[in-house]
Design a protein around this motif. Structure first.
Motif, PDB file in Angstrom:
ATOM      1  N   GLY A 119       0.832  -1.222   0.000  1.00  0.00           N
ATOM      2  CA  GLY A 119       0.000   0.000   0.000  1.00  0.00           C
ATOM      3  C   GLY A 119       0.857   1.259   0.000  1.00  0.00           C
ATOM      4  O   GLY A 119       1.664   1.476  -0.902  1.00  0.00           O
ATOM      5  N   THR A 120       0.707   2.076   1.054  1.00  0.00           N
ATOM      6  CA  THR A 120       1.528   3.291   1.190  1.00  0.00           C
ATOM      7  C   THR A 120       2.992   2.967   1.466  1.00  0.00           C
ATOM      8  O   THR A 120       3.831   3.869   1.473  1.00  0.00           O
ATOM      9  N   VAL A 146       2.450   1.037  -5.624  1.00  0.00           N
ATOM     10  CA  VAL A 146       3.918   0.895  -5.708  1.00  0.00           C
ATOM     11  C   VAL A 146       4.552   2.282  -5.873  1.00  0.00           C
ATOM     12  O   VAL A 146       5.541   2.615  -5.201  1.00  0.00           O
ATOM     13  N   ALA A 147       3.937   3.117  -6.731  1.00  0.00           N
ATOM     14  CA  ALA A 147       4.473   4.473  -6.955  1.00  0.00           C
ATOM     15  C   ALA A 147       4.414   5.297  -5.664  1.00  0.00           C
ATOM     16  O   ALA A 147       5.356   6.023  -5.333  1.00  0.00           O
ATOM     17  N   GLU A 151       7.467   6.854  -3.519  1.00  0.00           N
ATOM     18  CA  GLU A 151       7.505   8.299  -3.201  1.00  0.00           C
ATOM     19  C   GLU A 151       7.741   8.495  -1.695  1.00  0.00           C
ATOM     20  O   GLU A 151       8.545   9.329  -1.274  1.00  0.00           O
ATOM     21  N   ASN A 152       7.047   7.684  -0.883  1.00  0.00           N
ATOM     22  CA  ASN A 152       7.223   7.800   0.572  1.00  0.00           C
ATOM     23  C   ASN A 152       8.652   7.474   0.989  1.00  0.00           C
ATOM     24  O   ASN A 152       9.228   8.161   1.842  1.00  0.00           O
ATOM     25  N   ALA A 153       9.228   6.435   0.387  1.00  0.00           N
ATOM     26  CA  ALA A 153      10.611   6.068   0.723  1.00  0.00           C
ATOM     27  C   ALA A 153      11.560   7.222   0.394  1.00  0.00           C
ATOM     28  O   ALA A 153      12.446   7.561   1.189  1.00  0.00           O
ATOM     29  N   GLN A 164       8.122  -3.209  -5.530  1.00  0.00           N
ATOM     30  CA  GLN A 164       7.881  -3.732  -6.872  1.00  0.00           C
ATOM     31  C   GLN A 164       6.424  -4.177  -7.010  1.00  0.00           C
ATOM     32  O   GLN A 164       5.730  -4.391  -6.024  1.00  0.00           O
ATOM     33  N   LEU A 165       6.037  -4.320  -8.277  1.00  0.00           N
ATOM     34  CA  LEU A 165       4.701  -4.792  -8.587  1.00  0.00           C
ATOM     35  C   LEU A 165       4.672  -6.305  -8.423  1.00  0.00           C
ATOM     36  O   LEU A 165       5.524  -7.014  -8.964  1.00  0.00           O
TER      37      LEU A 165
END
Ligand code: GLN
Length: 276
Positions: A119-120, A146-147, A151-153, A164-165
């Motif tokens: 999720g997030t 995944v995006a 972005e959070n990382a 990854q997907l």
């Protein structure tokens, strides 16, 4: 209008909800860019017309039920401010129990960890931030999730988590993990809880599973042994009445030291077991 007057007005408007004061303060903080302590100390500060218009628009959306996390695009989990959107579940405080229990079982040496249905990225990023010596892989079958996790990382400068997907294990490269965690969908499609509060605005893909909510839990329990190091742990979040079923499925599949842990409300929420 002064901050304290808008706050009073918003709290009255939101009084039917779970957390009127907190919601109003979060909206004020978002629109003014000020901290909660600043807002308390300077509550006689005048809001300008643009801020007032923005606040009233957000308040109207909140009154229609939109989650506060969606309105401000952020939710804190494990003290990490995470971006959230309507592609995934909003991280819940109870899921921190899963993080705590996983941290207790990660070997002291650098280890590899997998978070299924990330999720997030909440769980993966919490583990990665606590254990910078470990490599964490998070997967999700929804590209937007995944995006978002990536972005959070980046925003949090957490470099030992990758995303990854993958639909559960389907596209995870063959390797062995020391600990596998997941907060999969586990709600029955007929559960009336789905018609209430924030969940109405969250994707069913993150909430609902077949077999009275047990289908994804069962699939993960069944497949995880192929991806676990000998003695590796699987930890799963589940519904508060599913602990017995989840323990039974883990035991049937040969897991050892199977037990359940309560959430902060005192309900069994996480079940874990070790596979040799
Ligand atoms: N705990 C969440 C809820 O009850 C559901 C999370 C999930 O399905 N994984 O709203």
């Amino acid at each position: 209008m002064m901050i304290r007057h808008w706050l009073k007005h918003a709290v009255v408007a939101l009084c039917g909800g779970d957390s009127p004061k907190r919601d109003a303060e979060i909206l004020l903080g978002f629109v003014t860019g000020k901290s909660r302590s600043w807002l308390v100390a300077f509550d006689d500060h005048e809001l300008d017309a643009t801020q007032l218009a923005e606040l009233d628009a957000l308040l109207a959306r909140r009154l229609k039920g939109e989650p506060i996390a969606h309105l401000v695009g952020e939710r804190e989990f494990w003290s990490l401010p995470l971006r959230v959107n309507d592609a995934t579940l909003i991280p819940r405080p109870d899921t921190e129990v899963l993080v705590e229990q996983a941290l207790l079982r990660i070997p002291a040496t650098p280890s590899s960890l997998l978070d299924l249905g990330t999720g997030t990225g909440a769980i993966a990023l919490a583990l990665a931030s606590e254990r910078p010596d470990c490599q964490v892989l998070g997967c999700d079958r929804i590209p937007a999730a995944v995006a978002l996790a990536e972005e959070n990382a980046q925003r949090l400068h957490i470099s030992n988590a990758r995303f990854q997907l993958s639909h559960w294990f389907n596209d995870i490269p063959a390797q062995r993990f020391d600990v596998i965690v997941s907060n999969p969908p586990y709600i029955d499609a007929a559960d009336e809880h789905l018609q209430q509060g924030d969940v109405r605005f969250e994707p069913l893909s993150a909430l609902v599973a077949d077999e009275a909510g047990l289908a994804d839990l069962r699939l993960i329990i069944h497949r995880a042994p192929q991806w676990l190091q000998p003695g590796g742990w699987l930890l799963l979040e589940h519904g508060w009445q599913q602990d017995e079923a989840v323990r039974a499925i883990m035991t049937q599949h040969g897991y050892q030291h199977v037990s359940s842990i309560n959430d902060y409300g005192g309900n069994p929420r996480v079940t874990l077991g070790q596979f040799f």
